[in-house]
Design an enzyme around this catalytic site. Structure first.
Site, PDB file in Angstrom:
ATOM      1  N   CYS A 140       0.849  -1.203   0.000  1.00 21.94           N
ATOM      2  CA  CYS A 140       0.000   0.000   0.000  1.00 21.94           C
ATOM      3  C   CYS A 140       0.884   1.252   0.000  1.00 21.94           C
ATOM      4  CB  CYS A 140      -0.923  -0.022   1.214  1.00 21.94           C
ATOM      5  SG  CYS A 140      -1.846   1.503   1.473  1.00 21.94           S
ATOM      6  N   CYS A 152      -0.102   3.989   2.489  1.00 22.05           N
ATOM      7  CA  CYS A 152       0.286   3.601   3.846  1.00 22.05           C
ATOM      8  C   CYS A 152       1.720   4.054   4.142  1.00 22.05           C
ATOM      9  CB  CYS A 152       0.181   2.092   4.032  1.00 22.05           C
ATOM     10  SG  CYS A 152      -1.491   1.412   3.855  1.00 22.05           S
TER      11      CYS A 152
END
Length: 323
Positions: free
Chosen positions: A79, A82
């Site tokens: 991700c 993230c």
């Protein structure tokens, strides 16, 4: 920012009442022990950011949330957002100096936790305060928004649950503070008696136990909340819901009928319906009838909690209706 029990249920029921009471009791015990010891055992800055998995969630998040707000960062290695958000959260965890604990959960390795929190996409950030789950935000939010959210979280944790965070010592060795047994507070036996009465379905006994605490300590937050919830459950336990709702529809001007229907609305999880019904009744009534409706509405505010945005909005609407 609305706390919700880890059962993720919006219905006011005995299990939710008990969970909320136990969460507040643990928070109160943690605060009392910290004061007795001259402050909780210090932790190092490295202890403010932890990796959590399903096996350790109970001890690392739920139990720790009785002493400090735990912010949960749901992330994954693949991700990219993230990788932008996580370093900001980690830096802020250290900067906030123990006012919250950051728990990082890898969703690929902990699918059950992801499902339990209802995470639809990552990054997603939640908090747990005294056993209560709080959705914070989703996506790579800007630092200013994150700070505002964290400030609100810290305020709610302190004002509603009495959580003032961890003591951080830069020279402390990583590994966390030693776990202490929490001493019993002066009203723990009475509060426990109330919870046991709720478990047994003895609502009258629970009401009396809470009143016993409040007779000596009128400001006891846990007892006031428990009493409001137990009295609500006591009022609705013998009602015929269909008949009450039919009467409320047929007699919009009948104060007692509308109050009873509002109680049922709240127990069923229809918080805004309950508040709206009583505010409309306030607008239609005068004198003693209006005052009776206003008092019941204030009691329902106590059940839901003063920090709930629905309560804040309903208080404004009530003020407009009254004045």
């Amino acid at each position: 920012m609305q706390p919700r029990n880890m059962s993720m249920s919006g219905v006011v029921d005995l299990a939710a009442v008990k969970a909320a009471q136990e969460a507040r009791a643990k928070a109160e015990q943690a605060r009392a022990e910290a004061a007795r010891q001259g402050g909780a055992g210090a932790v190092s800055p490295a202890d403010l950011v932890i990796d959590v998995d399903e096996a350790g969630f109970e001890s690392d998040v739920l139990q720790r949330s009785a002493e400090v707000p735990v912010v949960i960062d749901f992330w994954a290695e693949w991700c990219q957002p993230c990788k932008q958000l996580s370093p900001v959260l980690e830096r802020l965890a250290v900067e906030y100096n123990g006012r919250f604990l950051l728990a990082k959960i890898d969703v690929d390795a902990n699918q059950m936790l992801m499902q339990q929190f209802g995470v639809q996409g990552i990054p997603a950030v939640f908090a747990v305060v005294a056993g209560q789950a709080l959705p914070l935000f989703q996506g790579a939010a800007g630092e200013e928004q994150i700070r505002q959210t964290l400030d609100q979280l810290v305020q709610v944790a302190e004002q509603r649950f009495g959580l003032t965070g961890l003591t951080v010592d830069p020279d402390a060795e990583p590994g966390g503070a030693p776990v202490r047994e929490m001493p019993a507070g002066p009203y723990d036996a009475l509060l426990e008696a109330a919870v046991q009465a709720l478990d047994a379905g003895d609502l009258g006994g629970a009401v009396q136990a809470y009143k016993n605490v409040l007779s000596d300590d009128p400001g006891n937050t846990e007892a006031k909340l428990g009493l409001a919830q137990a009295e609500l459950l006591q009022r609705v336990q013998d009602m015929d819901p269909q008949q009450v709702r039919r009467n409320a529809a047929e007699k919009p001007a009948d104060v007692e009928t509308q109050i009873a229907a509002a109680d049922l609305d709240l127990v069923g999880g229809h918080v805004e319906d309950a508040f709206g019904r009583l505010i409309e009744t306030v607008q239609r009534t005068v004198g003693d009838d209006r005052d009776a409706v206003r008092r019941r509405l204030l009691e329902l505010f106590e059940v839901v909690g003063s920090e709930d945005p629905r309560v804040i909005g309903a208080r404004r609407a009530l003020a407009r209706a009254l004045f």
